[in-house]
Write an enzyme that holds these catalytic residues in place. Sequence first.
Site, PDB file in Angstrom:
ATOM      1  N   LYS A  29       0.859  -1.110   0.015  1.00 52.79           N
ATOM      2  CA  LYS A  29       0.132  -0.037   0.021  1.00 52.79           C
ATOM      3  C   LYS A  29       1.031   1.334   0.005  1.00 52.79           C
ATOM      4  CE  LYS A  29      -3.745   0.032   2.291  1.00 52.79           C
ATOM      5  NZ  LYS A  29      -4.786   0.212   3.064  1.00 52.79           N
ATOM      6  N   ARG A  98      -2.919   2.849   8.795  1.00 52.53           N
ATOM      7  CA  ARG A  98      -3.370   1.829   8.091  1.00 52.53           C
ATOM      8  C   ARG A  98      -1.964   1.084   8.135  1.00 52.53           C
ATOM      9  NH1 ARG A  98      -7.889   2.740   4.755  1.00 52.53           N
ATOM     10  NH2 ARG A  98      -8.556   5.082   4.858  1.00 52.53           N
ATOM     11  N   GLY A 107      -7.558  -7.448   5.223  1.00 53.44           N
ATOM     12  CA  GLY A 107      -8.517  -7.450   6.568  1.00 53.44           C
ATOM     13  C   GLY A 107      -7.852  -8.166   7.788  1.00 53.44           C
ATOM     14  N   MET A 109      -5.183  -7.504   9.264  1.00 53.30           N
ATOM     15  CA  MET A 109      -4.371  -6.551   9.998  1.00 53.30           C
ATOM     16  C   MET A 109      -5.322  -5.235  10.340  1.00 53.30           C
ATOM     17  SD  MET A 109      -0.503  -7.048   9.196  1.00 53.30           S
ATOM     18  CE  MET A 109      -0.716  -6.480   7.529  1.00 53.30           C
ATOM     19  N   ARG A 343      -3.196  -1.059  -6.710  1.00 51.96           N
ATOM     20  CA  ARG A 343      -2.510  -2.115  -6.786  1.00 51.96           C
ATOM     21  C   ARG A 343      -2.582  -2.965  -7.963  1.00 51.96           C
ATOM     22  NH1 ARG A 343      -5.256  -5.158  -1.852  1.00 51.96           N
ATOM     23  NH2 ARG A 343      -7.152  -5.286  -2.855  1.00 51.96           N
ATOM     24  N   HIS A 459      -2.631 -44.883  -5.503  1.00 53.30           N
ATOM     25  CA  HIS A 459      -2.905 -45.394  -6.717  1.00 53.30           C
ATOM     26  C   HIS A 459      -3.621 -44.594  -7.521  1.00 53.30           C
ATOM     27  CE1 HIS A 459      -4.570 -48.205  -9.329  1.00 53.30           C
ATOM     28  NE2 HIS A 459      -3.431 -48.763  -9.825  1.00 53.30           N
ATOM     29  N   SER A 786      16.883 -41.251 -15.841  1.00 53.79           N
ATOM     30  CA  SER A 786      15.580 -40.509 -15.641  1.00 53.79           C
ATOM     31  C   SER A 786      15.441 -40.730 -14.103  1.00 53.79           C
ATOM     32  CB  SER A 786      14.628 -41.346 -16.462  1.00 53.79           C
ATOM     33  OG  SER A 786      13.188 -40.574 -16.216  1.00 53.79           O
ATOM     34  N   CYS A 854      11.000 -38.284 -14.487  1.00 57.49           N
ATOM     35  CA  CYS A 854       9.662 -38.821 -14.855  1.00 57.49           C
ATOM     36  C   CYS A 854       9.023 -39.117 -13.499  1.00 57.49           C
ATOM     37  CB  CYS A 854      10.096 -40.197 -15.828  1.00 57.49           C
ATOM     38  SG  CYS A 854      10.639 -41.547 -14.782  1.00 57.49           S
ATOM     39  N   TYR A 874      15.094 -32.946 -20.211  1.00 64.37           N
ATOM     40  CA  TYR A 874      13.946 -33.084 -20.274  1.00 64.37           C
ATOM     41  C   TYR A 874      12.892 -33.153 -19.120  1.00 64.37           C
ATOM     42  CZ  TYR A 874      14.058 -38.150 -20.535  1.00 64.37           C
ATOM     43  OH  TYR A 874      14.197 -39.337 -20.071  1.00 64.37           O
TER      44      TYR A 874
HETATM   45  C1  PEP Z   1       9.259 -42.709  -9.435  1.00 67.27           C
HETATM   46  O1  PEP Z   1       9.673 -43.395  -8.573  1.00 67.27           O
HETATM   47  O2  PEP Z   1       9.488 -41.511  -9.487  1.00 67.27           O
HETATM   48  C2  PEP Z   1       8.962 -43.099 -10.952  1.00 67.27           C
HETATM   49  C3  PEP Z   1       8.528 -42.397 -11.750  1.00 67.27           C
HETATM   50  O3  PEP Z   1       8.306 -44.605 -10.650  1.00 67.27           O
HETATM   51  P1  PEP Z   1       7.042 -45.223 -10.210  1.00 67.27           P
HETATM   52  O4  PEP Z   1       6.272 -43.915  -9.700  1.00 67.27           O
HETATM   53  O5  PEP Z   1       6.524 -46.000 -11.083  1.00 67.27           O
HETATM   54  O6  PEP Z   1       7.586 -45.702  -8.816  1.00 67.27           O
END
Ligand code: PEP
Length: 902
Positions: A29, A98, A107, A109, A343, A459, A786, A854, A874
């Site tokens: 502010k 203020r 709101g 403070m 703002r 899962h 990976s 991954c 990646y």
């Molecule tokens: C992991 O463990 O990050 C992975 C990609 O394998 P999973 O989730 O299948 O164990």
Amino acid sequence: MAAQETVDNKYVYDFAEGNKELKDLLGGKGANLAEMTNLGLPVPPGFTITTEACKAYLATGAEPEGLAEQIATHLAALEQEMGRRLGDPDDPLLVSVRSGAKFSMPGMMETVLNVGLNDRSVVGLSAQAGGNDRFAWDSYRRLIQMFGKTVCEVPGEEFEHALDEAKRAKGTQNDLDLDADDLRGLVDAYKNIFAKHTGREFPQEPREQLDLAIRAVFESWNAERAVLYRRQERIPADLGTAVNVVTMVFGNLGADSGTGVAFTRDPGSGAQGIYGDYLANAQGEDVVAGIRNTVPLQELERLDKKSYDELLDFMARLEEHYKDLCDIEFTIERGKLWMLQTRVGKRTAAAAFVIAGQLVDEGLIDLDEALHRVNGAQLAQLMFPRFRLDHEFEPVARGIGASPGAASGKVVFTSARAVELAAEGEAVILVRRETNPDDLNGMIAAQGILTSRGGKTSHAAVVARGMGKTCVSGADEIDVNVPAKRFTVAGHTVTEGDVVSIDGTTGKVYLGEVPVMPSEVVQYFEGSLDPEHIDNALVRAVHRIMTHADGKRRLAVRTNADTGADAARARRFGAEGIGLCRTEHMFLGDRRELVEKLILARTDDDRDAALAALLPLQRADFEEIFREMDGLPVTVRLIDPPLHEFLPPLEQLAVNVAVAQERGEDVAKEEALLAAVRRMHEENPMLGLRGVRLGLVIPGLFAMQVRAIAEAAVTVTRAGAVARPEIMVPLVGAVQELETVRAEAEKIIAEVVGDSGVEVLIGTMIEVPRAALTAGQIAEAAQFFSFGTNDLTQMAWGFSRDDVEGAFFWRYLELGIFGISPFESIDRDGVGRLVRIAAQEGRAARPELKLGVCGEHGGDPDSVHFFHEVGLDYVSCSPFRVPVARLEAGRAAVETDGSDSR
Ligand code: PEP
Ligand code: MG
């Protein structure tokens, strides 16, 4: 040196001294009031006491040295400028005090208005207001009330009661019916309340009022609600608040006065235009209290054209200056417009994209800046179907928003029933205590999944996210009874066929059908909306910003997919390959029998026969995926989970066998199965016989998969497409494990590919901490790494990924041990450090080593920035996250290395 000291100890800034970049010091502010002042807009004069002063006060319990004098100096300058003295009996200057932190905490403070009023200056205020006694006494009673509550902790209800009493005595329900005498009486009553609770008279000395009010604002930084809000919004606890001391202006001085809020564009849709509300003859607090209904801002044109035109001009100037949507608070005091706050305004996800696009068109920002103005979380929000919540629906339960989106459908309790009803064209919601790999078909058939157990990496959650399917997990108020085909919740019983609606973003569960609308942004990504030929500002803006992100990013984006359909969709969403094809999903359904045979094999021949039967099935799986990903790399991970996951649960099997024996039936097969399940039972299956360990223990299993991959690649390549398989070994902890698998795999590959031109890479997951710490050795045997950050997080923290989120993470979040689940966003300091070490040591040993991730983190916006910084090649994420990762990878490139492009 002396000059330096003065600057270090400067605790008070006149509005003319600050600017919008000084939010750390002056709060949002204060910094913006300073900016507007310097732009020449009519801001009531004042000054800001810095967050540093607040921090010093909170650390020691006393105002820092020099603060009182600096306030005196700035106050004197303010009095000089206004030609009035604070609390002067004849012509008083009044100020508001203020709060204003770096991040907006609406709101949370405190604020005290009308500081400087006392028994004598109330008369002077009346004279200033043209003899308006009522206004003067009303202002005075408001001061005592706010000051009492905020500064001296007098219970607010006491003032409310006294006000009600005054209205009752007058025979009215409306504050406005109280005249000057009534309000004078109310001031006396308020003073008595104040004295009763504080043991002292209401302070008459204006400077004392000011000092105490400033102190109260400092202290409100640590008020319970402020602490809670900060925790929720992840605002650091040590920032402190600034305090703004601002000349009072009054919107409640008659019909030519009023107060309002305005937005320079629609914060809902981003559309250009004038948006806001106005309330004549009122103060800002009356708007908040909803005492009377506001009118649309456009009405002001009729009521006070001069102020309206001026306001529009200021709004245009502010937009031009901030180069963004601004929100504004203003007051008109007897025909004079004052700007009280501005703002950069909050906005919806859709408005963020639309506005960023508009600002580029208007030449106010460039595309790099537009990319900076939006984020992956907003894009993700725009990709999910939403409930059309026009009227209120009351949720009956709330679980974890495990996979976003909105879904309505008939409740079913088994996978088979889900498939059956879906085949009849019904929308269904699969409700389970928790899901397991057997539920896959039902999950595919259902519109959404609801479980009463499990967290964000359960899962159900992982699979649902992979499919882009709505999922609420861990809704523990729901008591699921699968055999009875019903669940109970909050006194309701829901049976199969009843309709429920689930919101995978908020985790809310509703009874009955809440209407759902599809996402235009997904239609665009899927190619069914052409941004060049439709009149849809959102889709056009998304297209433009995504194209820019793709041009800037250094990270490639792959997908986690294990069916041809998922691969195809991810490709439409921009995936540049598959980073993780989990092959275990290919061992379910009607192949389960073969897997059982494999597990139960007593001789090498039995085992080889089972593997030989699996080979063509696997080959067909891979052919389909290679065809879909023609020309792009496909990382196929050899089977990972413990084999007993493919067998029925121990308890169920034991009961079946016992019942069958009782009936005198032939149970030889079931007994063998039961014995195998017992043999394979593990206390800690996640740390047991899985991944590469399984491949080393069951001869021929990995070999069968490697052969299927190589043969599929050759077939697809011979048919004219380009297959680029990368075989990935899971759960490696020591280079010797990888070397053993690799030696066998290379032989098979050489034999299969011959002169087909197919090239197969062999690499490993880095998901066991030991692998990360010995990455230099492992890289000798791997062409790529990976990072499996799900397991890496599990093993680095020692958190069971299936259990802990529901079990105790709420407490860890509450205590601030982490701000977000480490399964959701990478823990940079711990797990991230392992990634960094492995990347560095891996590349040192093998410079051309390809690096990707991954785990679920591959699609998490914040984690994508981390992977960019670490220099991975990646990220790989579920198909629906691919656009999010593309956008964030572009943002990371623009934000961290500006000029870098691919
Ligand atoms: C992991 O463990 O990050 C992975 C990609 O394998 P999973 O989730 O299948 O164990
Ligand atoms: Mg793993």
